[in-house]
Design a protein around this motif. Sequence first.
Motif, PDB file in Angstrom:
ATOM      1  N   PRO A 140       1.697  -7.362 -21.461  1.00  0.00           N
ATOM      2  CA  PRO A 140       0.418  -7.750 -22.065  1.00  0.00           C
ATOM      3  C   PRO A 140       0.403  -9.205 -22.531  1.00  0.00           C
ATOM      4  O   PRO A 140      -0.599  -9.899 -22.365  1.00  0.00           O
ATOM      5  CB  PRO A 140       0.280  -6.784 -23.252  1.00  0.00           C
ATOM      6  CG  PRO A 140       1.132  -5.608 -22.899  1.00  0.00           C
ATOM      7  CD  PRO A 140       2.289  -6.187 -22.134  1.00  0.00           C
TER       8      PRO A 140
ATOM      9  N   ARG B  69     -11.176   0.633 -10.741  1.00  0.00           N
ATOM     10  CA  ARG B  69      -9.786   0.171 -10.863  1.00  0.00           C
ATOM     11  C   ARG B  69      -9.479  -1.026  -9.963  1.00  0.00           C
ATOM     12  O   ARG B  69      -8.469  -1.693 -10.170  1.00  0.00           O
ATOM     13  CB  ARG B  69      -8.816   1.321 -10.527  1.00  0.00           C
ATOM     14  CG  ARG B  69      -9.073   2.586 -11.333  1.00  0.00           C
ATOM     15  CD  ARG B  69      -8.594   2.469 -12.745  1.00  0.00           C
ATOM     16  NE  ARG B  69      -7.155   2.760 -12.838  1.00  0.00           N
ATOM     17  CZ  ARG B  69      -6.470   2.660 -13.964  1.00  0.00           C
ATOM     18  NH1 ARG B  69      -7.080   2.280 -15.079  1.00  0.00           N
ATOM     19  NH2 ARG B  69      -5.187   2.947 -13.990  1.00  0.00           N
ATOM     20  N   ASP B 132      -9.054  -9.037 -19.865  1.00  0.00           N
ATOM     21  CA  ASP B 132      -9.024  -7.706 -20.466  1.00  0.00           C
ATOM     22  C   ASP B 132     -10.275  -6.947 -20.078  1.00  0.00           C
ATOM     23  O   ASP B 132     -11.380  -7.457 -20.200  1.00  0.00           O
ATOM     24  CB  ASP B 132      -8.955  -7.816 -21.991  1.00  0.00           C
ATOM     25  CG  ASP B 132      -7.526  -7.731 -22.467  1.00  0.00           C
ATOM     26  OD1 ASP B 132      -6.748  -7.000 -21.836  1.00  0.00           O
ATOM     27  OD2 ASP B 132      -7.186  -8.414 -23.439  1.00  0.00           O
ATOM     28  N   PRO B 137      -6.572  -1.695 -14.356  1.00  0.00           N
ATOM     29  CA  PRO B 137      -5.263  -1.054 -14.482  1.00  0.00           C
ATOM     30  C   PRO B 137      -4.484  -1.600 -15.680  1.00  0.00           C
ATOM     31  O   PRO B 137      -4.831  -2.639 -16.232  1.00  0.00           O
ATOM     32  CB  PRO B 137      -4.557  -1.422 -13.175  1.00  0.00           C
ATOM     33  CG  PRO B 137      -5.643  -1.828 -12.238  1.00  0.00           C
ATOM     34  CD  PRO B 137      -6.739  -2.395 -13.078  1.00  0.00           C
ATOM     35  N   GLU B 138      -3.434  -0.898 -16.050  1.00  0.00           N
ATOM     36  CA  GLU B 138      -2.577  -1.319 -17.172  1.00  0.00           C
ATOM     37  C   GLU B 138      -1.956  -2.687 -16.889  1.00  0.00           C
ATOM     38  O   GLU B 138      -1.851  -3.110 -15.741  1.00  0.00           O
ATOM     39  CB  GLU B 138      -1.446  -0.299 -17.373  1.00  0.00           C
ATOM     40  CG  GLU B 138      -1.937   1.099 -17.684  1.00  0.00           C
ATOM     41  CD  GLU B 138      -2.894   1.119 -18.877  1.00  0.00           C
ATOM     42  OE1 GLU B 138      -2.450   0.711 -19.962  1.00  0.00           O
ATOM     43  OE2 GLU B 138      -4.064   1.496 -18.722  1.00  0.00           O
ATOM     44  N   ALA B 139      -1.520  -3.337 -17.974  1.00  0.00           N
ATOM     45  CA  ALA B 139      -0.983  -4.695 -17.865  1.00  0.00           C
ATOM     46  C   ALA B 139       0.136  -4.838 -16.823  1.00  0.00           C
ATOM     47  O   ALA B 139       0.098  -5.770 -16.020  1.00  0.00           O
ATOM     48  CB  ALA B 139      -0.521  -5.193 -19.232  1.00  0.00           C
ATOM     49  N   ARG B 142      -1.418  -4.942 -13.423  1.00  0.00           N
ATOM     50  CA  ARG B 142      -2.192  -6.170 -13.184  1.00  0.00           C
ATOM     51  C   ARG B 142      -1.277  -7.369 -12.963  1.00  0.00           C
ATOM     52  O   ARG B 142      -1.586  -8.259 -12.168  1.00  0.00           O
ATOM     53  CB  ARG B 142      -3.152  -6.421 -14.336  1.00  0.00           C
ATOM     54  CG  ARG B 142      -4.404  -5.548 -14.216  1.00  0.00           C
ATOM     55  CD  ARG B 142      -4.974  -5.208 -15.547  1.00  0.00           C
ATOM     56  NE  ARG B 142      -5.597  -6.352 -16.193  1.00  0.00           N
ATOM     57  CZ  ARG B 142      -5.731  -6.468 -17.521  1.00  0.00           C
ATOM     58  NH1 ARG B 142      -5.255  -5.532 -18.319  1.00  0.00           N
ATOM     59  NH2 ARG B 142      -6.335  -7.507 -18.019  1.00  0.00           N
TER      60      ARG B 142
END
Lengths: 300, 300
Positions: A140, B69, B132, B137-139, B142
Amino acid sequence: MQDAPRLKTFLKDCQDRVAKTLEHVLPAAEQPPTRLHQAMRYAVLGEGKRVRPTLAYASAQALDLAPERVDAGAAAVELIHGYSLIHDDLPAMDDDDLRRGRPSCHKAFDEATAILAGDALQTLAFGVLAQDDAAAPEAPARLRMSAALARAAGSIGMAGGQALDLESEGSDLDLVMLENIHIHKTGALIRASVQMATLACPALEPAKAEALDHYAKCIGLAFQIQDDLLDVEGETDVIGKQSGADAAHEKATYPSLMGIAAAHEAANELISDALASLEPFGAGADPLRWIARYIVSRER
Amino acid sequence: MQDAPRLKTFLKDCQDRVAKTLEHVLPAAEQPPTRLHQAMRYAVLGEGKRVRPTLAYASAQALDLAPERVDAGAAAVELIHGYSLIHDDLPAMDDDDLRRGRPSCHKAFDEATAILAGDALQTLAFGVLAQDDAAAPEAPARLRMSAALARAAGSIGMAGGQALDLESEGSDLDLVMLENIHIHKTGALIRASVQMATLACPALEPAKAEALDHYAKCIGLAFQIQDDLLDVEGETDVIGKQSGADAAHEKATYPSLMGIAAAHEAANELISDALASLEPFGAGADPLRWIARYIVSRER
């Protein structure tokens, strides 16, 4: 200047450190397409003050963050800077034949290769931030760094500043417009360099992030004023590019708009402001202090 | 062709979907620097087949992944594609005055603006992936998408392919060298388009990712062969760029190296191969099948 030797050591450490990362991430000169890779390496390796990576490392030190955590960010901002120099020097842009005392990339290679080398260096900057690396910040945080770098480099950042600068050539700029150009053209990436550290720092108090951002804004503008002053006052063989180039392009500069003495004064005031914003920080922020003072005393 | 109406609907849906994302992420035409933002929008919005976003959405459907997504990934590959077209058309590169039936970006605006618009579109591509967004998709996924896009776009991908292509002009290329150019110049980004879906898919079996990657490799090459064939056989007003431009540049192409009939055959074989790799997939992969068949039947 009493902190000159300590800054010199710190700069050298940062330069060595980012050189190591850059050497690691840049494709070898003999890897095809060789001409493209040679041009990328030509533009990025070798001399260069490495102001932006140094700011990232100095900010990390102010935050008590291990330098490993900003290696990728430091290399990324330098790669973006390197790409921007290649493209800015192109005939259709600023048409500069000299850069850092050597032929600019399109003169050393050719225009098409220079365009592609710039393109590929920008890609590499984001690639470096996305690369898996045990020492790098968590995903993140790295995404936030990537977003910050994109904001700083793109059309409402550095590239936008260059567009404003080109649009303004030959027209009458006032100080507000000139400052707007520099805030985007050079300021945004300098702020991003500091953000490479603040965003990598888990649970950082917002006040500290803001203080460092304010520091970055101040020194970014001071850096540009000093650049303008060097163009007027510097010698070609010292500054590494054609002295007097701005006047030849009829470019508005701080000295041309406010006079040389007032421009020096403005730069010094910005540096005082930058130093004041470092007050909440301890001795870890000394490198940031040295850098601020160096900016207005440098001769190239 | 019996799947033409269904493909048409699917294409339209994908085009609308990516247009919405692009409209959302591109700065407004009236936002300063206006000329730069107008050039960016000119190059990316409006007509365009949107092959790459469509591939991302079709791959998502094959994997039973919600289109939300891959919105960011689909926009990102199109932004990279848009940037590459602007820079490829520049006088120092392919020197093309027409693109999609309109003046190319540097003709509609100017060379400096075109260089910067391409630069800023590339930046925006990585910015979009880093943004963001609850649906994204989750970090870690990505970041992997960002890394894949950087590999595909950079000096060992698309930019490298363009460098190889420029180096090869006027020299004698064989089929292996020509294929090497296309694998990089166009193939890498087409593979990345499919990866925008596979990398967004949590816990995907590697065999499925590999099958889709093989599909992408095959159609990527077929797409390029068809492009070469259109340059020989197409009409300028249909293909939207100067017909016969490759021959005028003395460029090696599939038809020039293997003959028109053999080039058609090679493209068809690649499409069969692509379709075979979709066998483990059910009806969800139908859009990928339609796209494969469309590639060798398209007229522009």
